[in-house]
Design a protein around this motif. Sequence first.
Motif, PDB file in Angstrom:
ATOM      1  N   LEU A   1       0.834  -1.092  -0.030  1.00  0.00           N
ATOM      2  CA  LEU A   1       0.007  -0.012  -0.044  1.00  0.00           C
ATOM      3  C   LEU A   1       0.844   1.173   0.016  1.00  0.00           C
ATOM      4  N   HIS A   2       0.521   2.276  -0.501  1.00  0.00           N
ATOM      5  CA  HIS A   2       1.341   3.570  -0.700  1.00  0.00           C
ATOM      6  C   HIS A   2       1.116   4.336   0.527  1.00  0.00           C
ATOM      7  N   SER A   3       0.371   4.043   1.229  1.00  0.00           N
ATOM      8  CA  SER A   3       0.016   4.850   2.376  1.00  0.00           C
ATOM      9  C   SER A   3      -0.570   3.886   3.452  1.00  0.00           C
ATOM     10  N   MET A   4       0.125   3.331   4.338  1.00  0.00           N
ATOM     11  CA  MET A   4      -0.479   2.318   5.366  1.00  0.00           C
ATOM     12  C   MET A   4      -1.573   3.138   6.373  1.00  0.00           C
ATOM     13  N   ARG A   5      -1.370   4.341   6.561  1.00  0.00           N
ATOM     14  CA  ARG A   5      -2.020   5.145   7.445  1.00  0.00           C
ATOM     15  C   ARG A   5      -3.459   5.469   7.049  1.00  0.00           C
ATOM     16  N   ARG A   6      -3.715   5.674   5.916  1.00  0.00           N
ATOM     17  CA  ARG A   6      -5.068   6.199   5.071  1.00  0.00           C
ATOM     18  C   ARG A   6      -5.626   5.174   4.060  1.00  0.00           C
ATOM     19  N   ARG A   7      -4.793   4.428   3.358  1.00  0.00           N
ATOM     20  CA  ARG A   7      -5.232   3.520   2.396  1.00  0.00           C
ATOM     21  C   ARG A   7      -5.782   2.087   2.810  1.00  0.00           C
ATOM     22  N   ILE A   8      -6.779   1.655   2.180  1.00  0.00           N
ATOM     23  CA  ILE A   8      -7.042   0.101   2.169  1.00  0.00           C
ATOM     24  C   ILE A   8      -7.306  -0.393   0.948  1.00  0.00           C
ATOM     25  N   ARG A   9      -7.498  -1.633   0.789  1.00  0.00           N
ATOM     26  CA  ARG A   9      -7.864  -2.136  -0.649  1.00  0.00           C
ATOM     27  C   ARG A   9      -9.426  -2.602  -0.581  1.00  0.00           C
ATOM     28  N   LEU A  10     -10.082  -2.360  -1.567  1.00  0.00           N
ATOM     29  CA  LEU A  10     -11.616  -2.515  -1.494  1.00  0.00           C
ATOM     30  C   LEU A  10     -11.712  -3.461  -2.609  1.00  0.00           C
TER      31      LEU A  10
ATOM     32  N   GLN B   1      -9.602  13.848   4.513  1.00  0.00           N
ATOM     33  CA  GLN B   1      -9.593  14.489   5.942  1.00  0.00           C
ATOM     34  C   GLN B   1     -10.844  14.527   6.560  1.00  0.00           C
ATOM     35  N   ASN B   2     -11.891  14.209   5.904  1.00  0.00           N
ATOM     36  CA  ASN B   2     -13.426  13.909   6.396  1.00  0.00           C
ATOM     37  C   ASN B   2     -13.859  12.380   6.580  1.00  0.00           C
ATOM     38  N   ASN B   3     -12.869  11.535   6.435  1.00  0.00           N
ATOM     39  CA  ASN B   3     -12.888  10.293   6.522  1.00  0.00           C
ATOM     40  C   ASN B   3     -14.013   9.509   5.516  1.00  0.00           C
ATOM     41  N   ILE B   4     -14.040  10.276   4.418  1.00  0.00           N
ATOM     42  CA  ILE B   4     -14.757   9.776   3.271  1.00  0.00           C
ATOM     43  C   ILE B   4     -13.753   9.071   2.316  1.00  0.00           C
ATOM     44  N   ILE B   5     -14.523   7.999   1.906  1.00  0.00           N
ATOM     45  CA  ILE B   5     -13.585   6.832   0.962  1.00  0.00           C
ATOM     46  C   ILE B   5     -13.482   7.478  -0.406  1.00  0.00           C
ATOM     47  N   ARG B   6     -12.322   7.750  -1.065  1.00  0.00           N
ATOM     48  CA  ARG B   6     -12.182   7.952  -2.242  1.00  0.00           C
ATOM     49  C   ARG B   6     -11.229   7.238  -3.062  1.00  0.00           C
ATOM     50  N   LYS B   7     -11.728   6.832  -4.648  1.00  0.00           N
ATOM     51  CA  LYS B   7     -10.734   6.015  -5.257  1.00  0.00           C
ATOM     52  C   LYS B   7      -9.456   6.703  -5.588  1.00  0.00           C
TER      53      LYS B   7
ATOM     54  N   PRO C   1     -20.771 -20.499 -11.346  1.00  0.00           N
ATOM     55  CA  PRO C   1     -19.678 -21.000 -10.278  1.00  0.00           C
ATOM     56  C   PRO C   1     -18.494 -19.933 -10.325  1.00  0.00           C
ATOM     57  N   GLU C   2     -18.282 -19.191 -11.258  1.00  0.00           N
ATOM     58  CA  GLU C   2     -16.943 -18.252 -11.232  1.00  0.00           C
ATOM     59  C   GLU C   2     -17.216 -16.967 -10.494  1.00  0.00           C
ATOM     60  N   ILE C   3     -16.403 -16.445  -9.656  1.00  0.00           N
ATOM     61  CA  ILE C   3     -16.570 -15.290  -8.960  1.00  0.00           C
ATOM     62  C   ILE C   3     -15.429 -14.398  -9.396  1.00  0.00           C
ATOM     63  N   THR C   4     -15.710 -13.213  -9.986  1.00  0.00           N
ATOM     64  CA  THR C   4     -14.921 -12.314 -10.528  1.00  0.00           C
ATOM     65  C   THR C   4     -15.078 -10.988  -9.683  1.00  0.00           C
ATOM     66  N   CYS C   5     -13.911 -10.574  -9.479  1.00  0.00           N
ATOM     67  CA  CYS C   5     -13.473  -9.363  -8.750  1.00  0.00           C
ATOM     68  C   CYS C   5     -12.558  -8.292  -9.299  1.00  0.00           C
ATOM     69  N   GLU C   6     -12.791  -7.133  -8.891  1.00  0.00           N
ATOM     70  CA  GLU C   6     -11.854  -6.175  -9.227  1.00  0.00           C
ATOM     71  C   GLU C   6     -11.359  -5.499  -7.810  1.00  0.00           C
ATOM     72  N   LEU C   7      -9.682  -5.435  -8.006  1.00  0.00           N
ATOM     73  CA  LEU C   7      -9.149  -4.965  -6.767  1.00  0.00           C
ATOM     74  C   LEU C   7      -8.631  -3.639  -6.954  1.00  0.00           C
ATOM     75  N   PHE C   8      -8.822  -2.622  -6.057  1.00  0.00           N
ATOM     76  CA  PHE C   8      -8.463  -1.180  -6.258  1.00  0.00           C
ATOM     77  C   PHE C   8      -8.152  -0.551  -4.780  1.00  0.00           C
ATOM     78  N   GLU C   9      -7.343   0.463  -4.791  1.00  0.00           N
ATOM     79  CA  GLU C   9      -7.033   1.122  -3.634  1.00  0.00           C
ATOM     80  C   GLU C   9      -7.999   2.174  -3.246  1.00  0.00           C
ATOM     81  N   VAL C  10      -8.193   2.847  -1.970  1.00  0.00           N
ATOM     82  CA  VAL C  10      -9.055   3.727  -1.769  1.00  0.00           C
ATOM     83  C   VAL C  10      -8.142   4.417  -0.695  1.00  0.00           C
ATOM     84  N   GLU C  11      -8.504   5.644  -0.424  1.00  0.00           N
ATOM     85  CA  GLU C  11      -8.008   6.440   0.449  1.00  0.00           C
ATOM     86  C   GLU C  11      -9.083   7.472   1.459  1.00  0.00           C
ATOM     87  N   TYR C  12      -8.984   7.647   2.663  1.00  0.00           N
ATOM     88  CA  TYR C  12      -9.547   8.514   3.419  1.00  0.00           C
ATOM     89  C   TYR C  12      -9.246   9.897   3.470  1.00  0.00           C
TER      90      TYR C  12
END
Length: 1025
Positions: free
Chosen positions: A31-40, A64-70, A51-62
């Motif tokens: 992660l580019h920033s362990m303090r404010r970023r997570i993976r969704l 200053q107002n703790n709102i998640i943005r891609k 039977p197949e599960i398909t997912c997309e992985l991306f990083e998001v960041e909180y």
Amino acid sequence: MAPTLSMQAGADMESSFNDLHGLPVYEYKPLHSMRRRIRLLRLVPGGLNNPEITCELFEVEYDQNNIIRKVGTGSNKFKDRSENGGQDENESMLYDDDVVEYEALSWCWGMESKDCGIRIITGSTSSIGTEHHRLAITRELILALKYLRHPRDSRFLWIDALWIDQANHEERNHQVQMMSRIYNCSKQVCVWLGENNDDSATAISFISEIMKLENFDSISEKRENAPKWQSLLLLMQRPWFSRRWVVQEIALARAATVYCGSDQISWEHFAVAVELFVEVETATHRLSEVMQKDEAFGHVPRWFEHVSELGASVLVQATGKVFRQDGTYAAQLKRHMIEGSRFNAKAKANLSPKMTKGQKKTTKPKPLEYTTQRPLLSLEYLVSSLSVFEASQPRDAVYSLLAIARDTSPFAELRTVSLDGSEEATIMSTVSSFLERKPFRVDYSRPYSDVCKDFVSFCIQGAKGSDGTRALDILCRPWAPDPIVTSTTNVPHKKPVLYKFQENREALHGKWERSRKLKNGQEDTKDMEKYFNDAQKWLDENKPKRRGPRAQKNTEKTPTVSPATSTKQKRGRGGGEEDLHLPSWVSRISGASFALYHHAGSMRRMGRRNADPLVGLPLDGHRNYSAVQNTKVDLRSENCLRFRKRPKVGHGHYSLYTKGFVLAEIDEVNAPSRGGQIPETWAQMAGWEDAVDGESDPPAEFWRTLVADRGKDNRNPPYYYATACKESVKKGGLRGGSVDTGALINSERNSIVAEFCRRVQAVIWNRCLIKVTTKTIGSGDNELKILGLANQNVKPKDFVCIMDGCSVPVILRRGKKKNPDDLEKECMQDAVEAMKSAMSICEEACFRKLRYKKKLNQIKRDEGQESMDLWKKEVEEEKAALDRQISQWKEKQAAEKKKRTRKSAKRKRMMKTKNEDKGKAPEVPAGENQSEELTEQATSRGDSEDAVEKNTEEVAQEKSPEELAREKAEKEGQARKNAKKQAKEDDPYFYYTFMGEAYIHGMMDGEAVRLHITEGLPDRVFEIR
């Protein structure tokens, strides 16, 4: 009921996983920033039969107002893909900004193997196109994704098992620190209980009936509802309710929905049903009576006994007390969902291949605001009261509850020179003593024994501020899971990243480890002074040279360590730091009161396993006993409470030093109580010889010992307990060898006897009756023979001790005596550990300094010299303000210390004056003058010496009682002085094993302290391993 996947899941999942074998394995990127970023995860739409599960992985960041943005390059718009891979060009217009609303998945990890897989899409927002990878997951998780997947719309999820790199300890540490934000910022928590079946469908349907409170009494009395209550019990015993992490996940959730296959119900409705279930059964046992009347359940009594101790019941009760709930978020969430549905409907209606002129673009509703909640419970209370929950990783017994405790918060400091979170790290690590919620270090590379020590030390420090007389009660409460058993005795733990001064540190570490090793076939005979001289010589030779400006410039650059290099150097270190066996002062969770197990003639359900801890839970302003009276734990003096880790002494051990005194020694140990029964030999030991006849009253000492001199509410026992004890022994089958308290509860149909027997079971289960003899100094006239209760593993000659800061007596078993060489090794090891600790502090200070310099350079580069000067000025002003606060605090501490010194000096002067008054030469009594006269007369007459001695003895026999009492007091005083001197000499040579708490009748409310004063029992310093 919708069809389940149980029949087709195996073949479909296996074929799907085989289809993914051609894809490359997904590898986590840091992660580019362990303090404010997570993976969704974006769960691509699909049907239940796909039977197949398909997912997309991306990083998001909180923000200053703790709102998640891609975050990422290119467009920040998500495009849904249908099952056949097609794309709708207009559908992307539904997401006209980068705000992401997600749900958090709470599920039971279990110990399953990862034999299923999902397809991971990456790079969808970059110019190079998409890339497909495969990721192995467990069967239970892929079932959850199948049922949670929407047919047409994407679903955004945060899943801890997938989007935390479990192999990266540093990332795990920081994700634990962010748990509070992750769950509180999510739209809701999706609780996955597993696949549905007939019982789960019946239970969820029955909950809807229970919610109609006007019919609840009739529902609980109807015999035909017995299978429904059984279905609810089975639902409450699902594995998810045994996970320790779920407490935090539910407590932090704004809203939650329970999913069981295709069935679902809100968490609020489920919690209400559980509360009503527990309330009616605990108060009246009405539901157990209904089950006993049903032939289908074998007429088994107490079917729902201890249902209040189930994980689901404890979870509902605990999560309702963690925070103050005002109910505002429920209305906000409902309004938000309505606005969101309206937005989607209008947006889809406005979409067309060609948008007409003047048509307005719809906007999404505002994201939900982040709400902070004030915790109400301490970490010690949470860990102690939630022992029924399990954790696959032993450290999680503590880490999983940090975010919801009122007196602490998770803290994981970065071990790399980074700008990420440097301000937070500096604040939490440097001014922690001023914070209400103290930072608790989260580090999965830290040995488990160190984590246990950190928790015990944290509880003692916290209780010292509120009630120091029960600070050591944590030693008596079962809380610690057993460590994970590996092929070796010690479990290696490696640090995840390289320290800046690792080379010098390892060289010094090798210097320390030479102690007492064989060299050239001969034993190393260096003493401690020689080792310190060698260490000082090494430090002088390796002293860092003074750096010039050019060298200082080079220090701003931090060498990056590749994973390969880091792994190579770690291997060179020999496996990293090793763990030690858990010391005896860490109470194991195997001693908890309740557990799930199979009962005779019944199913697997909750039952009692051990007696309740005598110390009870750490409630504010309340303690069950006060054996230590007002003596608090000592954290300041020379012999204060302290921990010592000695991995290189013997087999390695962790020692706890604390003050106290020996109250008594165990003389007799009777058979332990199995299943809460009262053995016949117990009555005989208590002196109740004719107990079998049931005619005489029980001795007060005996029946009070059976209930630990407390009632069910931990207050004074009611008077009718004596009569209930007599009735129980009379009808409980004592002639058969023991009183069967369980049979009395089930069959006697007497609520008074049943209440007494339940209290007895809570006190004596798996405990044994003991008889102890109190210690006395001098003559043995004041020795007391007392009954008590203790752990089933105690033996005669074990010591009953009173420790400062512990509200109940404890049992300590003395180990073998140490020799002077052992003391020298321990002293050397303590010095080595102190040196390591000092070096670690210096390393952390260097990292903070480098981060500060890097921050200055970035501001100078990005915003110019003026901004840098402004920022530097602000930092200096804040530092000056902090220095002033610290100076004021130091002045206050110095003033208090000076005041204590004056009081101590005054007290010493008073004692000295008192002793001088006592030391004045007293008048010679008449008897002594008469003795002298007789001696002179005998000598003048030429009498023999034998005659003189005879006359002297005759006169001595005529001494007054006051003189005899004074001589006796002088002898006892001298004996006490000798005993204290001997205890002080012996303490360094002995260590003890903690055998648990004990009930000693008549010594639980300050009587032991008074005996300690009147009998002059010597103070001891116990080393407990």
